[in-house]
Motif scaffolding. Structure first.
Motif, PDB file in Angstrom:
ATOM      1  N   ILE A  11       0.742  -1.174   0.143  1.00  0.00           N
ATOM      2  CA  ILE A  11      -0.267  -0.065  -0.141  1.00  0.00           C
ATOM      3  C   ILE A  11       0.615   1.154   0.018  1.00  0.00           C
ATOM      4  O   ILE A  11       1.458   1.275   0.847  1.00  0.00           O
ATOM      5  CB  ILE A  11      -0.813   0.353   0.829  1.00  0.00           C
ATOM      6  N   LEU A  12       0.278   2.696  -0.632  1.00  0.00           N
ATOM      7  CA  LEU A  12       1.480   3.228  -1.126  1.00  0.00           C
ATOM      8  C   LEU A  12       0.478   4.384  -0.255  1.00  0.00           C
ATOM      9  O   LEU A  12       1.407   5.731  -0.360  1.00  0.00           O
ATOM     10  CB  LEU A  12       2.066   3.060  -2.846  1.00  0.00           C
ATOM     11  N   LEU A  18       1.450  -8.461   3.776  1.00  0.00           N
ATOM     12  CA  LEU A  18       1.556  -6.798   3.201  1.00  0.00           C
ATOM     13  C   LEU A  18       2.020  -5.969   3.202  1.00  0.00           C
ATOM     14  O   LEU A  18       2.813  -5.973   4.701  1.00  0.00           O
ATOM     15  CB  LEU A  18       0.334  -6.723   4.588  1.00  0.00           C
ATOM     16  N   ASP A  19       2.349  -4.909   2.321  1.00  0.00           N
ATOM     17  CA  ASP A  19       3.800  -4.528   2.716  1.00  0.00           C
ATOM     18  C   ASP A  19       3.498  -3.170   3.043  1.00  0.00           C
ATOM     19  O   ASP A  19       2.787  -2.349   2.360  1.00  0.00           O
ATOM     20  CB  ASP A  19       4.992  -4.429   1.472  1.00  0.00           C
ATOM     21  N   LEU A  20       3.875  -2.025   3.707  1.00  0.00           N
ATOM     22  CA  LEU A  20       3.637  -0.615   4.697  1.00  0.00           C
ATOM     23  C   LEU A  20       4.744  -0.099   4.607  1.00  0.00           C
ATOM     24  O   LEU A  20       5.583   0.220   5.459  1.00  0.00           O
ATOM     25  CB  LEU A  20       3.081  -1.249   5.511  1.00  0.00           C
ATOM     26  N   PRO A  21       5.149   0.372   3.539  1.00  0.00           N
ATOM     27  CA  PRO A  21       6.489   1.209   3.712  1.00  0.00           C
ATOM     28  C   PRO A  21       5.974   2.485   4.534  1.00  0.00           C
ATOM     29  O   PRO A  21       4.657   3.160   4.941  1.00  0.00           O
ATOM     30  CB  PRO A  21       6.225   2.164   2.047  1.00  0.00           C
ATOM     31  N   GLY A  22       7.121   2.854   5.638  1.00  0.00           N
ATOM     32  CA  GLY A  22       7.578   4.133   6.643  1.00  0.00           C
ATOM     33  C   GLY A  22       6.479   4.950   6.032  1.00  0.00           C
ATOM     34  O   GLY A  22       5.715   5.794   7.233  1.00  0.00           O
ATOM     35  N   LYS A  23       6.849   5.382   4.936  1.00  0.00           N
ATOM     36  CA  LYS A  23       6.347   7.041   4.642  1.00  0.00           C
ATOM     37  C   LYS A  23       4.334   7.378   5.157  1.00  0.00           C
ATOM     38  O   LYS A  23       4.328   8.131   5.237  1.00  0.00           O
ATOM     39  CB  LYS A  23       6.589   7.354   3.370  1.00  0.00           C
ATOM     40  N   LEU A  24       4.246   5.741   4.363  1.00  0.00           N
ATOM     41  CA  LEU A  24       2.403   4.964   4.782  1.00  0.00           C
ATOM     42  C   LEU A  24       2.240   5.986   5.414  1.00  0.00           C
ATOM     43  O   LEU A  24       0.912   6.181   6.064  1.00  0.00           O
ATOM     44  CB  LEU A  24       2.145   4.044   4.073  1.00  0.00           C
ATOM     45  N   PHE A  25       2.757   5.716   6.599  1.00  0.00           N
ATOM     46  CA  PHE A  25       1.475   5.392   8.238  1.00  0.00           C
ATOM     47  C   PHE A  25       1.659   7.337   9.056  1.00  0.00           C
ATOM     48  O   PHE A  25       0.666   7.470   9.878  1.00  0.00           O
ATOM     49  CB  PHE A  25       2.768   5.181   9.722  1.00  0.00           C
ATOM     50  N   SER A  26       2.933   7.854   8.210  1.00  0.00           N
ATOM     51  CA  SER A  26       2.395   9.562   8.605  1.00  0.00           C
ATOM     52  C   SER A  26       2.013  10.393   7.486  1.00  0.00           C
ATOM     53  O   SER A  26       1.284  11.672   7.807  1.00  0.00           O
ATOM     54  CB  SER A  26       4.249  10.295   8.788  1.00  0.00           C
ATOM     55  N   GLN A  27       1.426   9.524   5.963  1.00  0.00           N
ATOM     56  CA  GLN A  27       0.201   9.833   5.092  1.00  0.00           C
ATOM     57  C   GLN A  27      -1.028  10.360   5.886  1.00  0.00           C
ATOM     58  O   GLN A  27      -1.136   9.949   7.234  1.00  0.00           O
ATOM     59  CB  GLN A  27      -0.256   9.270   4.430  1.00  0.00           C
ATOM     60  N   VAL A  28      -0.968  12.522   5.418  1.00  0.00           N
ATOM     61  CA  VAL A  28      -2.239  12.841   6.656  1.00  0.00           C
ATOM     62  C   VAL A  28      -3.429  12.642   5.868  1.00  0.00           C
ATOM     63  O   VAL A  28      -2.929  12.671   4.038  1.00  0.00           O
ATOM     64  CB  VAL A  28      -2.090  14.404   6.656  1.00  0.00           C
TER      65      VAL A  28
END
Ligand SMILES: Cc1ncc(C[n+]2csc(CCOP(=O)(O)OP(=O)(O)O)c2C)c(N)n1
Ligand SMILES: [Mg+2]
Length: 580
Positions: free
Chosen positions: A149-150, A176-186
């Motif tokens: 998920i991008l 399920l791959d969750l790149p670090g940047k995804l978590f802080s995407q608003v």
């Protein structure tokens, strides 16, 4: 506070309230789909995610190694029919979890391995990011499906796809791959809310064709020496009452595979577990229910199965590709096991004639003969114990506590326990499964205790235990009702091997002699016990199960008692060159 300042604060608070981010969206998506527990190991980039999930009411259990967290998630999937969730960090954490994911897929357990991953731009240009790895590409061939998920807006769909892939059709592992940047995407909170997906009917019934059911019934009717084989797919299906009715209404002897033991009690009059070689060799029609004709059933051919060409196979499986995988299946019944068994049951009326009495009589006689032969060995109260003496004690424990869950791994410790310890209830025996993998022990024990709240008895070879032994701290930390019994024979298969080169190194299969594994448990505040006789063993296990306290019992087994590779020594390749 002045009115002006107040209104600025309110506006800021409102603006904040209207936004959400990747962290929260993943948690919301999981919660919306009923995820209650996550098994994992924290670290960059998922530490805060774990904290937030815990704050949001998901139970987040931290392990000492991802493989064990993955095994806990996998067995949670098997026990509940919902995907167990394992959470890991990038590259090394992901790889540690991957063995469990691959094992889950091989065993058809639904689980989702969620891994944080490093920056895509850097990973794809191979510029050496922190924990750089193209995890999606690596996971793909080892699981049922793999997704990345991008964008925060895709979290709802991504989680839904992962859940569906894990549990629909033949269940398995999903990455399920969750790149670090995804978590802080608003994201705008209202839009985010709408983007979430509650999966409707994640594992839809797959109804078998009427003609396929009819064909299977005809073949079954023609049998003179029929046999039903129950696999762990049948245990997974939770169609316990229907399966029992099918077995009892047809009167056909049944043989449970290891993790199908207890679907009907091993003491059931139709159980052919103690006459395995006889029924496999002599049957003429076999109905496989959620069991595959892999190595565990000698691929449906060869010496185990008697005269070549002498059998007809009926197979019930959700995966059409399973049919004819090793031998011809004359009556394939493709569908989910509950629906298939129900359809077969509907075709078995009061006019159904029981199998010929000479067949059921022969099976019964063989079973009784084998049980009688084994009985005196189970009563031996010697020190040091042999496997049978020790297992005789544990067999009584499970007889007295049929709702306890038995986890089992090792070589002799596994093969002999499978034969000796009768199971009475479905999904109570959890073991090394299709691969015969060592290392499932503590992960399965923890997953089973957490998911079911039942007491767990883990019977472990001393080598097998070592693969996940550090999780005894996890067991103590969460105060789980797990009693670990280590069959300590000083090594792999036996503790008596010697180094043929004569040097000071020990042989490759032996460990430190007379180790005290019980001290490990005491180090973390659990109960340790050291026993040398079956009577002591029984007492120690009873105390542990009554108290529910984390306990480890070091059970001293005669180092000479085991055999190479337990019951599968025949699979070892042999050197044809004479020793120099
Ligand atoms: C991941 C993995 N590594 C190695 C093996 C090979 N192996 C099979 S059984 C076993 C250990 C057997 O020893 P133990 O658990 O002490 O059982 P025992 O026969 O002594 O009772 C090993 C290492 C395996 N099955 N899986
Ligand atoms: Mg051993």
């Amino acid at each position: 506070m002045s009115a002006a300042v107040g209104s600025v604060e309110t506006k800021a608070a409102e603006a904040e309230r209207e936004l959400t981010d990747g962290f929260h969206l993943v948690i919301d998506a999981l919660k919306l789909n009923g995820v209650k527990t996550i098994y994992g190991v924290p670290g960059i980039p998922i530490t805060d995610f774990g904290r937030m999930a815990q704050t949001a009411g998901i139970r987040v259990l931290s392990f000492r190694h991802e493989q064990n967290a993955g095994n806990a998630a996998a067995i949670a999937g098997f026990l509940t029919q919902r995907p167990g969730i394992c959470l890991t960090v990038s590259a090394p954490g992901f790889l540690n979890g991957l063995t469990a994911l691959a094992n889950a897929t091989t065993n058809c357990f639904p689980m989702i391995l969620i891994s944080g991953s490093s920056e895509r731009e850097i990973v794809d240009l191979q510029q050496g990011d922190y924990e750089e790895m193209d995890q999606l590409a690596i996971a793909k061939p080892l699981c049922k499906a793999a997704f990345r998920i991008l964008h925060a807006a895709d979290i709802g769909i991504g989680v839904a796809r992962a859940i569906r892939a894990a549990v629909s059709g033949r269940p398995g592992g999903v990455y399920l791959d969750l790149p670090g940047k995804l978590f802080s995407q608003v994201m705008d909170a209202a839009a985010a809310d709408k983007s979430l997906v509650k999966v409707v009917d994640p594992a839809p019934a797959q109804i078998p064709a009427a003609a396929a059911v009819q064909r299977a019934l005809e073949v079954l009717k023609s049998a003179k020496r029929p046999l039903i084989i129950l696999g762990k797919g049948a245990a997974y299906a939770q169609a316990d009452a229907q399966i029992r009715a099918l077995v009892e209404n047809t009167g056909i002897p049944f043989l449970p595979m290891s993790m199908a033991k207890g679907l009907l009690p091993d003491t059931h009059p139709q159980c052919a577990g103690a006459a395995r070689s006889t029924v496999l060799r002599d049957c003429d029609v076999v109905m496989l229910i959620g069991a595959r004709l892999n190595w565990l059933l000698s691929h449906g051919k060869g010496k185990t199965w008697g005269a070549p060409g002498g059998k007809k196979f009926i197979q019930i499986d959700i995966d059409p590709k399973e049919m004819d995988s090793n031998v011809e299946i004359v009556a394939p019944v493709v569908g989910d096991i509950g629906s298939c068994v129900a359809a077969l049951l509907a075709g078995i009326d009061a006019k159904w004639s029981a199998p010929p009495a000479d067949w059921t009589g022969a099976v019964k006689a063989k079973r009784e003969e084998n049980i009688a032969k084994m009985a005196p060995r189970l009563m031996k109260n010697s020190a040091p114990m042999d496997f049978h003496g020790a297992l005789g004690a544990l067999r009584t424990v499970i007889k007295e506590r049929p709702d306890a869950i038995l986890v089992n791994e090792g070589a002799n410790t596994l093969d002999l326990a499978r034969g000796v310890i009768d199971m009475y209830q479905p999904r109570k025996r959890l073991d090394v499964g299709t691969w015969g993998v060592m290392g499932i022990g503590m992960g399965f024990a923890i997953g089973a205790a957490v998911e079911t709240g039942k007491p767990v008895l883990a019977v472990e070879g001393d080598s097998a235990f070592g693969f996940s032994g550090m999780e005894v701290e996890t067991i103590c930390r969460y105060n789980l009702p797990v009693c670990v019994v280590i069959f300590n024979n000083n090594g792999i298969y036996r503790g008596t091997d010697v180094n043929a080169a004569g040097g000071s190194d020990p042989a490759t299969t032996v460990f430190v002699k007379d180790s005290r594994y019980d001290k490990m448990m005491e180090a973390f505040g659990g109960v340790g016990a050291h026993v040398t006789t079956p009577d002591e063993l029984k007492r120690a296990v009873d105390t542990a199960m009554n108290s529910g306290k984390p306990t480890l019992i070091n059970a001293v087994i005669d180092p000479a008692a085991g055999s190479e590779s337990g019951r599968i020594g025949n699979l070892n390749p042999q050197s044809v060159v004479k020793k120099k």
